[in-house]
Design a protein around this motif. Structure first.
Motif, PDB file in Angstrom:
ATOM      1  N   SER A  51       4.820  24.651  -0.491  1.00  0.00           N
ATOM      2  CA  SER A  51       3.650  23.371  -0.806  1.00  0.00           C
ATOM      3  C   SER A  51       2.687  24.203   0.515  1.00  0.00           C
ATOM      4  O   SER A  51       2.071  23.665   0.793  1.00  0.00           O
ATOM      5  CB  SER A  51       4.274  22.662  -0.323  1.00  0.00           C
ATOM      6  N   ALA A  52       3.400  25.347   1.905  1.00  0.00           N
ATOM      7  CA  ALA A  52       2.516  25.431   3.222  1.00  0.00           C
ATOM      8  C   ALA A  52       1.410  26.694   2.186  1.00  0.00           C
ATOM      9  O   ALA A  52       0.722  26.959   3.724  1.00  0.00           O
ATOM     10  CB  ALA A  52       3.582  26.118   3.456  1.00  0.00           C
ATOM     11  N   CYS A  53       1.912  27.225   1.330  1.00  0.00           N
ATOM     12  CA  CYS A  53       0.479  28.823   1.211  1.00  0.00           C
ATOM     13  C   CYS A  53      -0.515  28.518   1.012  1.00  0.00           C
ATOM     14  O   CYS A  53      -0.961  28.251  -0.410  1.00  0.00           O
ATOM     15  CB  CYS A  53       2.214  29.737  -0.106  1.00  0.00           C
ATOM     16  N   PRO A  54      -1.803  29.273   1.399  1.00  0.00           N
ATOM     17  CA  PRO A  54      -3.356  29.376   0.184  1.00  0.00           C
ATOM     18  C   PRO A  54      -3.135  29.745  -0.957  1.00  0.00           C
ATOM     19  O   PRO A  54      -3.592  28.950  -0.966  1.00  0.00           O
ATOM     20  CB  PRO A  54      -3.210  29.761   2.525  1.00  0.00           C
ATOM     21  N   SER A  55      -2.538  30.643  -0.741  1.00  0.00           N
ATOM     22  CA  SER A  55      -2.467  32.130  -1.378  1.00  0.00           C
ATOM     23  C   SER A  55      -1.797  30.584  -2.970  1.00  0.00           C
ATOM     24  O   SER A  55      -2.653  31.123  -4.067  1.00  0.00           O
ATOM     25  CB  SER A  55      -2.416  33.415  -1.412  1.00  0.00           C
ATOM     26  N   ALA A  56      -1.101  30.392  -2.521  1.00  0.00           N
ATOM     27  CA  ALA A  56      -0.407  29.824  -3.679  1.00  0.00           C
ATOM     28  C   ALA A  56      -1.438  28.696  -4.339  1.00  0.00           C
ATOM     29  O   ALA A  56      -1.164  28.224  -5.997  1.00  0.00           O
ATOM     30  CB  ALA A  56       0.838  28.994  -3.638  1.00  0.00           C
ATOM     31  N   ASP A  60      -2.726  32.600  -9.104  1.00  0.00           N
ATOM     32  CA  ASP A  60      -0.934  32.891  -9.337  1.00  0.00           C
ATOM     33  C   ASP A  60      -0.189  33.268  -8.898  1.00  0.00           C
ATOM     34  O   ASP A  60       0.092  34.742  -9.035  1.00  0.00           O
ATOM     35  CB  ASP A  60      -1.100  33.064 -10.388  1.00  0.00           C
ATOM     36  N   PHE A  61       0.462  32.950  -7.992  1.00  0.00           N
ATOM     37  CA  PHE A  61       0.503  33.493  -6.356  1.00  0.00           C
ATOM     38  C   PHE A  61       2.425  32.444  -6.238  1.00  0.00           C
ATOM     39  O   PHE A  61       1.428  31.268  -5.658  1.00  0.00           O
ATOM     40  CB  PHE A  61       0.168  34.177  -5.958  1.00  0.00           C
ATOM     41  N   SER A  62       2.474  33.268  -5.989  1.00  0.00           N
ATOM     42  CA  SER A  62       4.124  31.928  -4.803  1.00  0.00           C
ATOM     43  C   SER A  62       5.300  32.828  -4.143  1.00  0.00           C
ATOM     44  O   SER A  62       5.739  33.375  -4.845  1.00  0.00           O
ATOM     45  CB  SER A  62       4.951  31.725  -6.276  1.00  0.00           C
ATOM     46  N   PRO A  63       5.023  32.042  -2.925  1.00  0.00           N
ATOM     47  CA  PRO A  63       5.669  33.140  -1.775  1.00  0.00           C
ATOM     48  C   PRO A  63       7.648  32.896  -2.353  1.00  0.00           C
ATOM     49  O   PRO A  63       8.446  33.837  -2.421  1.00  0.00           O
ATOM     50  CB  PRO A  63       6.241  32.698  -1.075  1.00  0.00           C
ATOM     51  N   ARG A  64       7.836  31.289  -3.333  1.00  0.00           N
ATOM     52  CA  ARG A  64       9.310  30.987  -3.531  1.00  0.00           C
ATOM     53  C   ARG A  64       9.488  32.893  -4.749  1.00  0.00           C
ATOM     54  O   ARG A  64      10.889  32.615  -4.793  1.00  0.00           O
ATOM     55  CB  ARG A  64       9.319  30.711  -3.998  1.00  0.00           C
ATOM     56  N   ASN A  88      -2.537  39.613  -2.483  1.00  0.00           N
ATOM     57  CA  ASN A  88      -3.296  38.223  -2.512  1.00  0.00           C
ATOM     58  C   ASN A  88      -2.413  37.371  -1.969  1.00  0.00           C
ATOM     59  O   ASN A  88      -3.190  36.364  -1.650  1.00  0.00           O
ATOM     60  CB  ASN A  88      -2.672  37.214  -4.770  1.00  0.00           C
ATOM     61  N   CYS A  89      -1.798  38.005  -1.035  1.00  0.00           N
ATOM     62  CA  CYS A  89      -0.700  37.283   0.812  1.00  0.00           C
ATOM     63  C   CYS A  89      -2.429  37.164   1.839  1.00  0.00           C
ATOM     64  O   CYS A  89      -2.949  38.303   1.845  1.00  0.00           O
ATOM     65  CB  CYS A  89      -0.011  37.454   0.810  1.00  0.00           C
ATOM     66  N   ALA A  90      -2.287  35.785   1.751  1.00  0.00           N
ATOM     67  CA  ALA A  90      -3.460  35.269   3.497  1.00  0.00           C
ATOM     68  C   ALA A  90      -2.185  36.548   4.844  1.00  0.00           C
ATOM     69  O   ALA A  90      -3.244  36.085   5.617  1.00  0.00           O
ATOM     70  CB  ALA A  90      -3.724  33.932   3.017  1.00  0.00           C
ATOM     71  N   GLN A  91      -1.359  36.463   4.381  1.00  0.00           N
ATOM     72  CA  GLN A  91      -0.741  36.794   5.453  1.00  0.00           C
ATOM     73  C   GLN A  91      -0.833  35.919   6.715  1.00  0.00           C
ATOM     74  O   GLN A  91      -1.212  36.295   8.134  1.00  0.00           O
ATOM     75  CB  GLN A  91      -1.496  38.281   6.586  1.00  0.00           C
ATOM     76  N   CYS A  92      -0.769  34.774   7.146  1.00  0.00           N
ATOM     77  CA  CYS A  92      -1.052  33.792   7.469  1.00  0.00           C
ATOM     78  C   CYS A  92       0.479  32.860   8.326  1.00  0.00           C
ATOM     79  O   CYS A  92       0.089  32.531   9.177  1.00  0.00           O
ATOM     80  CB  CYS A  92      -1.694  32.564   6.843  1.00  0.00           C
ATOM     81  N   PHE A  93       1.667  33.644   7.445  1.00  0.00           N
ATOM     82  CA  PHE A  93       2.848  33.267   7.612  1.00  0.00           C
ATOM     83  C   PHE A  93       2.867  31.019   7.613  1.00  0.00           C
ATOM     84  O   PHE A  93       4.300  30.849   8.643  1.00  0.00           O
ATOM     85  CB  PHE A  93       3.026  33.637   9.207  1.00  0.00           C
ATOM     86  N   SER A  94       2.670  30.898   6.686  1.00  0.00           N
ATOM     87  CA  SER A  94       2.879  29.418   7.304  1.00  0.00           C
ATOM     88  C   SER A  94       3.750  29.602   6.303  1.00  0.00           C
ATOM     89  O   SER A  94       4.841  28.596   6.332  1.00  0.00           O
ATOM     90  CB  SER A  94       1.794  29.061   6.083  1.00  0.00           C
ATOM     91  N   CYS A  95       4.918  30.505   5.407  1.00  0.00           N
ATOM     92  CA  CYS A  95       5.553  30.073   5.137  1.00  0.00           C
ATOM     93  C   CYS A  95       7.303  30.531   5.525  1.00  0.00           C
ATOM     94  O   CYS A  95       8.252  30.386   5.026  1.00  0.00           O
ATOM     95  CB  CYS A  95       5.535  31.224   3.137  1.00  0.00           C
ATOM     96  N   VAL A  96       6.741  30.185   6.676  1.00  0.00           N
ATOM     97  CA  VAL A  96       8.268  30.895   7.979  1.00  0.00           C
ATOM     98  C   VAL A  96       8.804  29.350   7.565  1.00  0.00           C
ATOM     99  O   VAL A  96       9.464  29.953   8.759  1.00  0.00           O
ATOM    100  CB  VAL A  96       8.359  32.048   8.609  1.00  0.00           C
ATOM    101  N   PRO A 104       8.553  35.288   4.022  1.00  0.00           N
ATOM    102  CA  PRO A 104       7.891  35.502   2.103  1.00  0.00           C
ATOM    103  C   PRO A 104       6.565  36.498   2.933  1.00  0.00           C
ATOM    104  O   PRO A 104       6.662  37.492   2.511  1.00  0.00           O
ATOM    105  CB  PRO A 104       7.718  34.667   1.486  1.00  0.00           C
ATOM    106  N   GLY A 105       5.676  36.318   3.494  1.00  0.00           N
ATOM    107  CA  GLY A 105       4.869  37.116   4.060  1.00  0.00           C
ATOM    108  C   GLY A 105       4.909  38.659   5.175  1.00  0.00           C
ATOM    109  O   GLY A 105       4.555  39.484   4.676  1.00  0.00           O
ATOM    110  N   GLY A 106       6.345  38.030   5.331  1.00  0.00           N
ATOM    111  CA  GLY A 106       7.007  39.627   6.100  1.00  0.00           C
ATOM    112  C   GLY A 106       7.503  40.201   4.700  1.00  0.00           C
ATOM    113  O   GLY A 106       6.850  41.772   4.763  1.00  0.00           O
TER     114      GLY A 106
HETATM  115  S1  SF4 Z   1       1.909  34.896   4.441  1.00  0.00           S
HETATM  116 FE1  SF4 Z   1       3.285  32.730   3.269  1.00  0.00          FE
HETATM  117  S2  SF4 Z   1       1.684  31.145   3.546  1.00  0.00           S
HETATM  118 FE2  SF4 Z   1       0.777  33.248   4.160  1.00  0.00          FE
HETATM  119  S3  SF4 Z   1      -0.504  33.701   1.965  1.00  0.00           S
HETATM  120 FE3  SF4 Z   1       1.394  35.147   1.944  1.00  0.00          FE
HETATM  121  S4  SF4 Z   1       3.378  34.066   1.443  1.00  0.00           S
HETATM  122 FE4  SF4 Z   1       2.067  32.309   1.319  1.00  0.00          FE
END
Ligand code: SF4
Ligand code: SF4
Lengths: 234, 405
Positions: A51-56, A60-64, A88-96, A104-106
């Motif tokens: 729900s927080a992930c911009p790339s999702a 078609d991408f899911s940190p889950r 595709n990951c934006a490396q924003c770390f909203s998923c933490v 998941p970004g890590g």
């Molecule tokens: S760092 Fe996490 S929230 Fe951000 S794009 Fe990657 S998987 Fe999604």
């Protein structure tokens, strides 16, 4: 499991399949990173990260799915993610904000490192057009510089880019900060000694070998310049 | 569903109460204690925050020291390369308050942008780049102030990895020995917006531009408060302590109305590699999830943030969206630029607004600033440089506020 069965939007045959052993070997390489246990503690499958992930939202991408596949050590799905998703990951770390404490970004970062180290075709494709940035960062210690702001590279930034590139030299002189003024090939003026220390870091940590996997020609060019600098100083 | 099943009233009441966390109940140990233990064992040197410093509260209720003076400016490659008004404003503020600082040439970027974009590096190399910069700051006796949100977040995470993994420390020390540098780790990793935050009342005391008519939206930078979240500043008086207080507290101190919008937690769309080689994602996200939502829900005069990538992304992504009749046109500034403007900094010599692409003129007009006059002054500067009459602008040209009390 084939790619098509778990995600109907991913076309099969977009990348080369490899034997199970190779997938496991790649997975073990990710898992053996000292940071791995800090990034994964299992997964509730709650979807808070999604729900927080911009790339999702846009891919078609899911940190889950990433956390889940790694927690289950599902090497088939791991391999699919490695080939299809990680770039595709934006490396924003909203998923933490994960309630389980996952990052998941890590995990994506670790997977990308392995993909690059092995020179996987997908990593090379994802980094196409990126070589000039690597050249800049390795040699100057800066990611971007004013002289990279060219209209043909940033047409979507509008007429401002054209105006800027026409006036770059004068505009850069009109900055009162001593380390920035009149510098166009880096973000700021850096000592030669500082850059030599940076080159030593790249050589001593195996970072140059990573560059070789991405772009052999770029690697040779960089090594030549850096070695010349280091030798001249010694 | 009835309120008996889900106690909505109680939940709302609890949410309305400011959060005052008890540091004793923090979910993670205090890294600083581990740092001092490593120092006591002779493994590293802790660079202590020099006096004078301000004390602020962080997410879990712990206290963080923010240095006021003797600052070593760890610049950001994004800011300096593309939005130099960001850096210029920080240093201008330092100079206005008579702060003793170093603007070093013995500094590289953290190289984190590249790492997050391409992964063409590794943990040891990244920690070494950080430690080389920290050692360089330590050698000068000045304290590192990190300009970039990503450098700040990256360094917090790398510091944690260094403290928790002996094998990393051993590898790092081997290369530092080769460079003839000590392993130095700062007691606190401090972001420039934290310095602006603790200076906000002093900035407001010297405000010469009235900003009461201005409404702003705040975009808190992801790498500031999401990576190693416990180091970010929180304040029960700002958003009830449920979001970071940096940027917002400054704007409120300057009399600006901070308007909320529903996608405040979303990133800006920068994406690290996306902004460079896959900008369709960046543009779409920045416009659809940030700028349009701000416009529709708050209609701000500006949006304010505190990181390189965020200013670039939110500012530069708006142009192309005009072709699709999207609802854009919100000027984007860094908090340092807003603070400097409030104190009367020149819009072009200091804020360097000509580097921003979204139209900032309506904002300056609403503030009653005759931007044409200052642009004409700046054009004279440019002409003098082009005629070879002066090599460039200096602090002497830029120091003087455009208005004084
Ligand atoms: S760092 Fe996490 S929230 Fe951000 S794009 Fe990657 S998987 Fe999604
Ligand atoms: S937020 Fe954490 S626990 Fe929930 S699905 Fe994502 S990774 Fe799993």
């Amino acid at each position: 499991m084939s790619v098509a069965t778990w995600s109907p939007t991913k076309a099969s045959g977009r990348y080369r399949d490899v034997p199970e052993d190779t997938k496991r070997q790649l997975f073990e390489e990710v898992k053996s990173d000292p940071r791995y246990p800090d990034f994964l503690y299992g997964c509730y499958e709650c979807g808070i990260c999604v729900s927080a992930c911009p790339s999702a939202r846009f891919y078609d991408f899911s940190p889950r799915v990433i956390a889940q596949a790694l927690a289950r050590e599902d090497v088939d799905r791991f391999y699919e993610i490695l080939m299809e998703d990680i770039w595709n990951c934006a490396q924003c770390f909203s998923c933490v904000r994960c309630p389980r404490g996952n990052n998941p970004g890590g995990l994506v970062t670790l997977m990308r490192e392995v993909a690059v180290r092995h020179g996987l075709e997908q990593a090379q494709q994802a980094l196409q057009g990126y070589s000039r940035v690597i050249y800049k960062i390795m040699l100057k210690g800066n990611q971007v510089s004013p002289d990279m702001l060219q209209p043909d590279f940033f047409p979507d930034w509008g007429p401002w880019v054209r105006e800027f590139s026409r006036n770059m030299s004068t505009w850069r002189k009109a900055i009162p900060v001593d380390t920035l003024r009149n510098v166009t090939d880096a973000a700021w003026r850096t000592d030669d000694k500082t850059l030599r220390e940076l080159y030593t870091i790249w050589f001593e940590t195996g970072n140059m070998e990573v560059i070789r996997e991405v772009d052999e020609g770029l690697y040779e060019l960089l090594v030549e310049i850096m070695e010349e600098e280091l030798e001249a100083a010694s | 569903m009835s309120e008996q099943v889900i106690p909505l009233t109680e939940l709302r009441e609890r949410k309305a109460q400011p959060v005052r966390p008890n540091p004793e109940e923090a979910p993670r140990p205090d890294l600083r204690e581990e740092l001092f233990e490593l120092e006591a064992r002779g493994e590293l040197i802790v660079h202590r925050v020099p006096e004078p410093f301000a004390e602020v509260t962080t997410k879990y209720g712990r206290t963080k020291k923010v240095p006021i003076d003797r600052l070593w400016h760890h610049k950001s490659c994004g800011q300096c390369g593309h939005i130099p008004g960001y850096t210029t404003s920080i240093l201008w503020l330092n100079r206005q308050f008579g702060i003793d600082y170093v603007d070093p040439t013995d500094q590289t970027s953290c190289t984190g942008w590249n790492y997050y974009a391409s992964a063409t590096s590794n943990a040891v190399a990244q920690i070494l780049v950080m430690c080389r910069n920290f050692a360089a700051a330590y050698e000068t006796g000045y304290y590192p102030l990190i300009h970039c949100g990503t450098s700040y977040g990256h360094y917090k995470e790398l510091r944690e990895q260094l403290v928790h993994h002996k094998e990393l420390r051993d590898q790092v020390r081997r290369v530092l020995d080769k460079l003839g540098k000590p392993l130095v780790v700062p007691e606190e990793i401090v972001h420039y917006s934290e310095w602006v935050h603790v200076m906000r009342h002093r900035i407001a005391e010297r405000q010469v531009i009235d900003m009461h008519d201005i409404t702003a939206c705040v975009h808190p930078a992801c790498h500031y408060y999401k990576i190693v979240a416990e180091d970010a500043i929180y304040d029960p008086d700002i958003y009830g302590g449920q979001r970071t207080a940096t940027v917002t507290a400054l704007l409120q101190a300057l009399g600006i109305t901070v308007a909320d919008y529903s996608t405040w937690f979303d990133c800006c769309g920068f994406g690290f590699r996306h902004i460079l080689v896959q900008r369709d994602f960046t543009r779409s996200f920045a416009v659809l999830r940030k700028i349009e939502v701000m416009k529709d829900e708050a209609n701000p005069d500006m949006t304010v943030t505190h990181d390189t990538g965020c200013v670039t992304t939110l500012d530069k992504s708006q142009f192309a969206a005009k072709a699709h009749q999207r609802r854009v046109g919100v000027p984007v500034l860094a908090d340092s630029q807003v603070a400097a403007l409030a104190m009367g900094a020149h819009p072009f010599r200091v804020l360097q607004l000509h580097w921003h692409s979204t139209d900032w003129r309506p904002l300056l007009e609403k503030l009653g600033i005759d931007w044409q006059r200052y642009w004409a002054e700046f054009e004279e500067d440019l002409a003098a440089i082009e005629r070879g009459e002066k090599p460039g602008l200096t602090w002497e040209d830029a120091e003087q506020p455009i208005l004084t009390r």
